[in-house]
Scaffold this active site. Structure first.
Site, PDB file in Angstrom:
ATOM      1  N   TYR A  95       8.667  56.006  56.762  1.00  0.00           N
ATOM      2  CA  TYR A  95       8.348  56.711  58.027  1.00  0.00           C
ATOM      3  C   TYR A  95       9.100  56.185  59.247  1.00  0.00           C
ATOM      4  O   TYR A  95       9.610  56.982  60.044  1.00  0.00           O
ATOM      5  CB  TYR A  95       6.821  56.747  58.247  1.00  0.00           C
ATOM      6  CG  TYR A  95       6.201  57.859  57.434  1.00  0.00           C
ATOM      7  CD1 TYR A  95       6.045  59.141  57.959  1.00  0.00           C
ATOM      8  CD2 TYR A  95       5.826  57.659  56.110  1.00  0.00           C
ATOM      9  CE1 TYR A  95       5.518  60.171  57.203  1.00  0.00           C
ATOM     10  CE2 TYR A  95       5.304  58.676  55.337  1.00  0.00           C
ATOM     11  CZ  TYR A  95       5.150  59.932  55.892  1.00  0.00           C
ATOM     12  OH  TYR A  95       4.635  60.959  55.137  1.00  0.00           O
ATOM     13  N   GLU A 137      -1.639  60.292  52.433  1.00  0.00           N
ATOM     14  CA  GLU A 137      -0.853  60.012  51.227  1.00  0.00           C
ATOM     15  C   GLU A 137      -1.369  58.775  50.483  1.00  0.00           C
ATOM     16  O   GLU A 137      -1.349  58.746  49.250  1.00  0.00           O
ATOM     17  CB  GLU A 137       0.634  59.870  51.589  1.00  0.00           C
ATOM     18  CG  GLU A 137       1.246  61.239  51.878  1.00  0.00           C
ATOM     19  CD  GLU A 137       2.548  61.222  52.680  1.00  0.00           C
ATOM     20  OE1 GLU A 137       3.222  60.176  52.706  1.00  0.00           O
ATOM     21  OE2 GLU A 137       2.871  62.263  53.292  1.00  0.00           O
TER      22      GLU A 137
HETATM   23  C1  HEM Z   1       9.214  67.813  52.544  1.00  0.00           C
HETATM   24  C2  HEM Z   1       7.457  67.241  57.019  1.00  0.00           C
HETATM   25  C3  HEM Z   1       8.231  62.460  56.729  1.00  0.00           C
HETATM   26  C4  HEM Z   1      10.760  63.229  52.675  1.00  0.00           C
HETATM   27  C5  HEM Z   1       8.646  68.050  53.772  1.00  0.00           C
HETATM   28  C6  HEM Z   1       8.218  69.345  54.218  1.00  0.00           C
HETATM   29  C7  HEM Z   1       7.749  69.201  55.474  1.00  0.00           C
HETATM   30  C8  HEM Z   1       7.861  67.799  55.834  1.00  0.00           C
HETATM   31  C9  HEM Z   1       7.179  70.288  56.350  1.00  0.00           C
HETATM   32  C10 HEM Z   1       8.276  70.647  53.395  1.00  0.00           C
HETATM   33  C11 HEM Z   1       7.010  70.729  52.578  1.00  0.00           C
HETATM   34  C12 HEM Z   1       6.950  71.822  51.545  1.00  0.00           C
HETATM   35  O1  HEM Z   1       7.963  72.307  51.124  1.00  0.00           O
HETATM   36  O2  HEM Z   1       5.844  72.147  51.108  1.00  0.00           O
HETATM   37  C13 HEM Z   1       7.499  65.885  57.325  1.00  0.00           C
HETATM   38  C14 HEM Z   1       6.974  65.296  58.556  1.00  0.00           C
HETATM   39  C15 HEM Z   1       7.189  63.954  58.468  1.00  0.00           C
HETATM   40  C16 HEM Z   1       7.856  63.710  57.198  1.00  0.00           C
HETATM   41  C17 HEM Z   1       6.304  66.072  59.681  1.00  0.00           C
HETATM   42  C18 HEM Z   1       6.867  62.867  59.449  1.00  0.00           C
HETATM   43  C19 HEM Z   1       5.776  62.794  60.148  1.00  0.00           C
HETATM   44  C20 HEM Z   1       8.982  62.256  55.597  1.00  0.00           C
HETATM   45  C21 HEM Z   1       9.467  60.963  55.166  1.00  0.00           C
HETATM   46  C22 HEM Z   1      10.199  61.191  54.027  1.00  0.00           C
HETATM   47  C23 HEM Z   1      10.152  62.612  53.746  1.00  0.00           C
HETATM   48  C24 HEM Z   1       9.175  59.635  55.848  1.00  0.00           C
HETATM   49  C25 HEM Z   1      10.917  60.162  53.181  1.00  0.00           C
HETATM   50  C26 HEM Z   1      12.036  59.680  53.466  1.00  0.00           C
HETATM   51  C27 HEM Z   1      10.580  64.549  52.324  1.00  0.00           C
HETATM   52  C28 HEM Z   1      11.191  65.156  51.170  1.00  0.00           C
HETATM   53  C29 HEM Z   1      10.737  66.478  51.115  1.00  0.00           C
HETATM   54  C30 HEM Z   1       9.864  66.639  52.249  1.00  0.00           C
HETATM   55  C31 HEM Z   1      12.159  64.487  50.208  1.00  0.00           C
HETATM   56  C32 HEM Z   1      11.091  67.549  50.076  1.00  0.00           C
HETATM   57  C33 HEM Z   1      12.138  68.391  50.637  1.00  0.00           C
HETATM   58  C34 HEM Z   1      13.351  68.549  49.816  1.00  0.00           C
HETATM   59  O3  HEM Z   1      13.621  67.743  48.935  1.00  0.00           O
HETATM   60  O4  HEM Z   1      14.064  69.477  50.125  1.00  0.00           O
HETATM   61  N1  HEM Z   1       8.417  67.125  54.768  1.00  0.00           N
HETATM   62  N2  HEM Z   1       8.020  64.911  56.543  1.00  0.00           N
HETATM   63  N3  HEM Z   1       9.413  63.217  54.715  1.00  0.00           N
HETATM   64  N4  HEM Z   1       9.784  65.463  52.944  1.00  0.00           N
HETATM   65 FE1  HEM Z   1       8.855  65.168  54.701  1.00  0.00          FE
END
Ligand code: HEM
Length: 407
Positions: A95, A137
């Protein structure tokens, strides 16, 4: 808690950030992957290339910021994202990396307009949003490990069977290599598959819905091979699974996840509508209902291009023939000559309102649907025209979640 002043700064800057949202998140990913190339092992590169993830993250951060005083009101959205994060192995230590790069990107794109006061306010707000995610989480990680047959991180599964279901869809039956039990799941949930593809610098992770009911000693996924289509390249992972992964090979999986799940307490009729490979969670729901709730009326509607690409047809047909409460309807966009000879479809062309009016007995039912975005957008509109209430409409996006109204 954020101070009144910080909240005011956040609220006054949300509109500006929204305008630049996609530019900011695009810059954010460039910066983050340069500083932390190891994160390329977690993110889906295809989604990055199509710009879909940029929009999903931007939307989520701004939605959270708008609701900063009442984060609990967006808890369902937080939970949905947290399921995806848990399934991918996102950890608390990630994060600050995301936060640092997001703020740097805001500064970079907005230039002098991003004053210290604004950056400071967003740093505080991000901290609050991140803590909410980390907390939700942490509970999910603990639950994944503690449930019967559960585990944390990745677990090795052997491909016990590989079955071609149609010209483009193949099923993989997966059993744990350690011989242990598999965690149960809610029909509609997915698993993440982590793959090392030879000559590829990074690991690839993909989510696939479980396509069978939870009462089996295996997990089944049914994967569509993504061929080159217009300006979209062939799917690296789906092609690797189809062409290279054989019976006896090992796949690494994380525990089932996802919030698109069947409400099994609801006794009213249920209508399951799918397009293409969107039928996988629907078959899981159908199989489960047939076993656990044989009195509940089910209408199963599936749209495919034609019989050649229609997967799991035999399984659904067999189930319907032994289950009088299950009514199955097929809609083929362009039936082949063989389809016409066999006459095994109910409608030619696209799902439309007159047809739905004919085959859906009541709108006092739960509706679940899944498929390509355009298909879902149409189904969503048709159900509203039919008079189905919003609370009875449930759907799942493949890939980053978005809004059907904007599709
Ligand atoms: C997916 C928001 C932090 C890694 C997503 C999605 C959203 C989101 C909206 C799409 C969810 C879906 O498809 O159902 C956020 C927000 C964060 C945050 C608001 C911070 C407050 C993080 C962190 C990581 C991360 C810290 C790790 C490095 C990912 C990955 C995906 C994802 C790998 C899948 C998307 C892909 O592979 O294309 N996140 N996220 N996120 N998030 Fe986050």
């Amino acid at each position: 808690m954020l101070s009144e002043k910080t909240i005011q700064v956040i609220k006054s800057t949300v509109p500006v950030l929204e305008i630049h949202g996609t530019a900011i998140t695009k810059r954010f990913y460039q910066m983050m992957f340069t500083a932390h190339p190891e994160l390329l092992n977690i993110f889906n590169h295809a989604n990055q290339h199509q710009g879909r993830q940029q929009t999903a993250l931007a939307n989520a951060v701004y939605a959270a910021a708008v609701n900063i005083e009442k984060l609990e009101s967006i808890l369902p959205v937080v939970k949905q994202i947290a399921h995806k994060h848990r399934s991918l192995g996102v950890k608390p230590e990630h994060y600050p990396i995301v936060g640092e790069n997001l703020l740097a990107a805001i500064k970079d794109v907005l230039g002098d307009a991003a004053t210290d006061e604004i950056i400071q306010a967003w740093a505080e707000a991000y901290g609050v949003i991140a803590d909410a995610f980390i907390g939700v989480e942490a509970d999910m990680y603990a639950q994944a490990e503690q449930q019967t047959g559960g585990w944390s991180g990745d677990r090795a599964f052997r491909v016990a069977r590989k079955v071609q279901e149609s010209d483009v869809i193949t099923s993989f039956y997966l059993v744990p290599e350690d011989g242990g039990a598999v965690a149960s799941f809610e029909p509609g949930q997915y698993i993440s598959v982590k793959l090392e593809i030879p000559e590829e610098a990074n690991t690839h992770i993909r989510q696939y819905s479980l396509s069978d009911s939870p009462d089996k000693p295996y997990y089944r996924i049914s994967v569509k091979r993504e061929d080159v289509y217009q300006d979209k390249p062939a799917g690296k992972v789906s092609n690797y699974l189809h062409n290279e992964i054989k019976q006896g090979d090992t796949l690494m999986l994380s525990v089932p996840a996802g919030t698109f799940t069947l409400d099994q307490q609801d006794a009213r009729p249920v209508v399951l509508i799918s397009g293409g490979v969107g039928l996988t969670p629907m078959v899981s729901m159908l199989e489960t209902l047939a076993h656990t709730n044989p009195d509940r009326k089910v209408t199963f509607i599936h749209a495919a291009q034609n019989g050649n690409v229609h997967a799991l047809k035999q399984q659904v047909t067999d189930l319907a023939s032994r289950s009088p409460q299950v009514n199955v309807k097929w809609c083929y966009e362009r039936p082949t000559d063989a389809d016409r000879e066999l006459g095994q479809f109910d409608k030619e062309g696209y799902i439309d309102l007159p047809w739905l009016q004919q085959i859906i007995a009541t709108t006092d039912a739960s509706f679940y649907f899944c498929g390509p975005v355009k298909f879902m957008s149409t189904v969503n509109r048709l159900l509203k025209e039919l008079g189905v209430s919003d609370s009875d409409i449930h759907y799942e996006f493949f890939g980053p979640a978005g809004s059907l109204e904007q599709a």
